[in-house]
Enzyme design. Structure first.
Site, PDB file in Angstrom:
ATOM      1  N   MET A 105       8.016   4.413   5.963  1.00 47.07           N
ATOM      2  CA  MET A 105       8.243   3.054   5.454  1.00 47.07           C
ATOM      3  C   MET A 105       9.546   2.953   4.688  1.00 47.07           C
ATOM      4  SD  MET A 105       5.930   1.342   6.802  1.00 47.07           S
ATOM      5  CE  MET A 105       6.496  -0.171   6.061  1.00 47.07           C
ATOM      6  N   GLU A 106       9.918   4.023   3.998  1.00 49.79           N
ATOM      7  CA  GLU A 106      11.181   4.030   3.265  1.00 49.79           C
ATOM      8  C   GLU A 106      12.364   3.968   4.233  1.00 49.79           C
ATOM      9  OE1 GLU A 106       8.057   5.112   0.520  1.00 49.79           O
ATOM     10  OE2 GLU A 106       8.490   5.757   2.557  1.00 49.79           O
ATOM     11  N   ASP A 127      23.738 -11.260   5.112  1.00 48.10           N
ATOM     12  CA  ASP A 127      24.032 -12.038   3.911  1.00 48.10           C
ATOM     13  C   ASP A 127      25.530 -12.092   3.619  1.00 48.10           C
ATOM     14  OD1 ASP A 127      23.391 -13.419   1.388  1.00 48.10           O
ATOM     15  OD2 ASP A 127      24.067 -11.551   0.470  1.00 48.10           O
ATOM     16  N   MET A 142       0.801  -1.227   0.000  1.00 45.37           N
ATOM     17  CA  MET A 142       0.000   0.000   0.000  1.00 45.37           C
ATOM     18  C   MET A 142       0.835   1.279   0.000  1.00 45.37           C
ATOM     19  SD  MET A 142      -2.856  -1.261  -0.328  1.00 45.37           S
ATOM     20  CE  MET A 142      -3.430  -2.939  -0.235  1.00 45.37           C
ATOM     21  N   CYS A 143       2.145   1.163  -0.197  1.00 48.33           N
ATOM     22  CA  CYS A 143       3.012   2.342  -0.252  1.00 48.33           C
ATOM     23  C   CYS A 143       2.929   3.010  -1.612  1.00 48.33           C
ATOM     24  CB  CYS A 143       4.466   1.952   0.023  1.00 48.33           C
ATOM     25  SG  CYS A 143       4.813   1.670   1.752  1.00 48.33           S
ATOM     26  N   HIS A 144       3.035   4.329  -1.596  1.00 48.66           N
ATOM     27  CA  HIS A 144       3.048   5.107  -2.824  1.00 48.66           C
ATOM     28  C   HIS A 144       4.473   5.226  -3.348  1.00 48.66           C
ATOM     29  CE1 HIS A 144      -0.597   6.429  -0.731  1.00 48.66           C
ATOM     30  NE2 HIS A 144      -1.080   6.707  -1.926  1.00 48.66           N
TER      31      HIS A 144
END
Length: 164
Positions: free
Chosen positions: A115-116, A130, A75-77
């Site tokens: 969110m970013e 990793d 749902m992120c733009h």
């Protein structure tokens, strides 16, 4: 209490319409961490990991992740980011060495960049895992959390104290 806006009239998920929101300067800072053993700490510090410069690669991965957040969080733009910065700080702990990761993200737009910033911090830690897992798979990631954000109709947020 804030109302959830990501549901349509049928109760199904939707991407919020932000077209009527004003463009403002917005920032967000998120933290994450990864705890590693002494051997990994030494190898990262002395740039001796076989896969290369761990922190340089993790930093680039974090920037790339911030730019692609809208592609992996449903749902992120898509947001035109104006800045992404990643900072590192080592802390010595009983369980090993903890690398503190800070992701700072900026935009001028009509939706925030929390969110970013969270995605950048998370992917940074995952990239370190990793690149170092051949030495030890026992590394611990987290916690990952929002430290602060500015801009937007809900106002500013600043966490009172660092999460352990």
């Amino acid at each position: 209490m804030a109302e959830f806006t990501h549901f349509n009239d049928e109760g199904r998920a939707k991407m919020v319409d932000v077209s009527d929101k004003p463009e403002t300067a917005r920032t967000a800072i998120a933290h994450s961490s990864i705890t590693v053993n002494h051997d990994i700490f030494e190898k990262i510090s002395n740039n001796e990991m076989k896969k290369g410069d761990v922190l340089a690669v993790a930093q680039v991965a974090a920037v790339m992740a911030a730019k692609k957040t809208w592609e992996i969080i449903p749902m992120c733009h898509p947001i035109p980011l104006t800045g992404v910065d990643i900072a590192f700080r080592w802390e010595e702990e009983e369980a090993g060495h903890k690398l503190m990761i800070s992701a700072s993200v900026k935009t001028k737009g009509n939706t925030g960049v929390e969110m970013e910033a969270l995605t950048a911090a998370s992917v940074c830690a995952l990239t370190i895992y990793d690149m170092c897992k051949a030495v030890d798979k026992g590394m611990v990631i987290g916690p990952t959390y929002l430290v602060e954000k500015t801009g937007g109709k809900n106002g500013d947020f600043k966490r009172e104290k660092e999460v352990q």
